[in-house]
Design a protein around this motif. Structure first.
Motif, mmCIF file in Angstrom:
data_model
loop_
_atom_site.group_PDB
_atom_site.id
_atom_site.type_symbol
_atom_site.label_atom_id
_atom_site.label_comp_id
_atom_site.label_asym_id
_atom_site.label_seq_id
_atom_site.Cartn_x
_atom_site.Cartn_y
_atom_site.Cartn_z
ATOM 1 N N MET A 39 0.831 -1.208 0.000
ATOM 2 C CA MET A 39 0.000 0.000 0.000
ATOM 3 C C MET A 39 0.862 1.253 0.000
ATOM 4 S SD MET A 39 -3.074 -1.067 2.565
ATOM 5 C CE MET A 39 -4.173 -2.425 2.148
ATOM 6 N N ARG A 40 1.930 1.230 0.733
ATOM 7 C CA ARG A 40 2.814 2.385 0.748
ATOM 8 C C ARG A 40 3.441 2.610 -0.628
ATOM 9 N NH1 ARG A 40 5.949 1.415 6.542
ATOM 10 N NH2 ARG A 40 4.311 2.402 7.864
ATOM 11 N N GLN A 41 3.692 1.505 -1.341
ATOM 12 C CA GLN A 41 4.299 1.637 -2.663
ATOM 13 C C GLN A 41 3.259 2.078 -3.708
ATOM 14 O OE1 GLN A 41 6.184 -2.081 -3.514
ATOM 15 N NE2 GLN A 41 7.788 -1.822 -1.940
ATOM 16 N N ARG A 42 2.035 1.524 -3.588
ATOM 17 C CA ARG A 42 1.016 1.819 -4.589
ATOM 18 C C ARG A 42 0.305 3.153 -4.300
ATOM 19 N NH1 ARG A 42 -1.936 -4.096 -4.938
ATOM 20 N NH2 ARG A 42 -0.139 -5.241 -5.840
ATOM 21 N N ASN A 43 -0.047 3.388 -3.096
ATOM 22 C CA ASN A 43 -0.790 4.591 -2.723
ATOM 23 C C ASN A 43 -0.106 5.310 -1.566
ATOM 24 O OD1 ASN A 43 -3.152 4.023 -4.503
ATOM 25 N ND2 ASN A 43 -3.383 2.275 -3.084
ATOM 26 N N PRO A 44 1.038 5.881 -1.862
ATOM 27 C CA PRO A 44 1.771 6.535 -0.757
ATOM 28 C C PRO A 44 1.032 7.743 -0.194
ATOM 29 C CG PRO A 44 2.806 7.017 -2.858
ATOM 30 C CD PRO A 44 1.755 6.017 -3.151
ATOM 31 N N SER A 45 0.100 8.327 -0.945
ATOM 32 C CA SER A 45 -0.602 9.517 -0.463
ATOM 33 C C SER A 45 -1.922 9.207 0.236
ATOM 34 C CB SER A 45 -0.892 10.470 -1.644
ATOM 35 O OG SER A 45 -1.682 9.810 -2.611
ATOM 36 N N ASP A 46 -2.385 7.932 0.151
ATOM 37 C CA ASP A 46 -3.663 7.551 0.758
ATOM 38 C C ASP A 46 -3.428 7.189 2.226
ATOM 39 O OD1 ASP A 46 -6.154 6.679 1.438
ATOM 40 O OD2 ASP A 46 -6.419 5.398 -0.331
ATOM 41 N N ARG A 47 -3.536 8.226 3.059
ATOM 42 C CA ARG A 47 -3.227 8.036 4.464
ATOM 43 C C ARG A 47 -4.251 7.157 5.176
ATOM 44 N NH1 ARG A 47 1.366 7.943 5.712
ATOM 45 N NH2 ARG A 47 0.640 8.139 7.887
ATOM 46 N N GLN A 48 -5.485 7.199 4.736
ATOM 47 C CA GLN A 48 -6.522 6.423 5.386
ATOM 48 C C GLN A 48 -6.261 4.921 5.225
ATOM 49 O OE1 GLN A 48 -10.503 7.322 4.083
ATOM 50 N NE2 GLN A 48 -11.438 5.857 5.518
#
Length: 294
Positions: free
Chosen positions: A134-143
């Motif tokens: 998730m950090r690699q795919r959506n680093p900006s999606d904090r939720q």
């Protein structure tokens, strides 16, 4: 994939615990099999000794009195030893084999505990992988990342809890293992010492019984058996008859000599009387002739 230091330490710990359990499973199993074989051998020795007792008894029935008594007493002592050997077999089964056999279930339980711990750790590793993706795919999606971090935290807590429980149960397992192996081997030695101490006492008595056999007495019985009483009686009768015959022969000869002596005396007396009569007749004839001449 990056693992936390705690996770790597838990992995090392789990591996060591697993090796320890496997080691106990293998060697306790081998000990159980070998002790069971030892007990079976002891039971077969008991059976062979029972046959030996029977044979000694059968042989005793064919022997002279003193040896028979000694052999019977020897067989009784040997039979008594087999009673103690039977008790030895039963005690070894209860005090040695059964406790070792019980470790099969104990080890199985510990493996179940390890399985639960390993499941918790695998869940933790899986949550860690998801968080990394998730950090690699959506680093900006904090939720989403925050939710994944929460899931990882719960998985880590569960893994930590199960690891701590595993540590406690393995610690108890290790304590119990040490106490049990000491007790099991101690019971083995105690049972064997009790048997051999009693066996030594009984073997000593058996030795005394067989050594106390009166050899000379039995030899006398054996020698007498070669000349039974009726044979002795007949032999004595023959000797007595022979002696009586000799006595009778001597007496007859003595009587015959006396009778012959008496007969000879009477014959001589008759001959003397006849000679006297002839002399008287001659004198009468002479007188008649003289008278005629006158």
């Amino acid at each position: 994939m990056s693992r936390t230091p705690d996770a790597r330490a838990r992995d090392t710990q789990t591996k060591q615990i697993q090796e320890n359990i496997t080691n106990v499973e293998k060697h306790f199993g081998d000990l159980c099999q070998l002790f069971a074989a030892y007990v079976r051998k002891t039971a077969r020795l008991r059976d062979k000794a029972d046959l030996l007792v029977k044979e000694v008894g059968l042989y005793a029935d064919t022997e002279t009195p003193n040896l028979k008594c000694g052999l019977k007493n020897f067989a009784d002592q040997l039979a008594q030893i087999q009673d103690y050997r039977q008790a030895e077999v039963e005690r070894l089964e209860v005090k040695v084999i059964e406790p070792l056999k019980a470790y099969g279930n104990i080890v199985k339980t510990k493996r179940e505990d390890m399985k639960q711990t390993q499941t918790a750790r695998n869940r933790e590793a899986k949550q860690m992988q998801q968080l990394e993706r998730m950090r690699q795919r959506n680093p900006s999606d904090r939720q989403i990342i925050s939710q994944a971090e929460s899931e990882l935290q719960r998985a880590t807590m569960e893994a930590t809890r199960t690891t701590r429980q595993l540590e406690e149960t393995i610690d108890d397992f290790e304590k119990q293992k040490i106490r049990d192996i000491k007790k099991i081997l101690g019971e083995f030695v105690t049972v064997e010492m009790a048997f051999h101490a009693k066996a030594l006492e009984i073997y000593t008595t058996a030795y005394q019984h067989i050594q106390n056999v009166d050899e000379e007495g039995d030899l006398e019985v054996f020698r007498n058996s070669l000349h039974p009483p009726d044979y002795q009686s007949r032999l004595e009768i023959v000797h007595a008859n022979s002696k009586l015959s000799l006595n009778r022969t001597g007496t007859s000869m003595s009587k015959s000599g006396t009778m012959q002596s008496r007969t000879s005396s009477r014959q001589r007396k008759r001959d003397d009387e006849e000679d006297d009569e002839e002399e008287e007749d001659d004198e009468d004839d002479l007188e008649e002739v003289t008278d005629d001449e006158h």
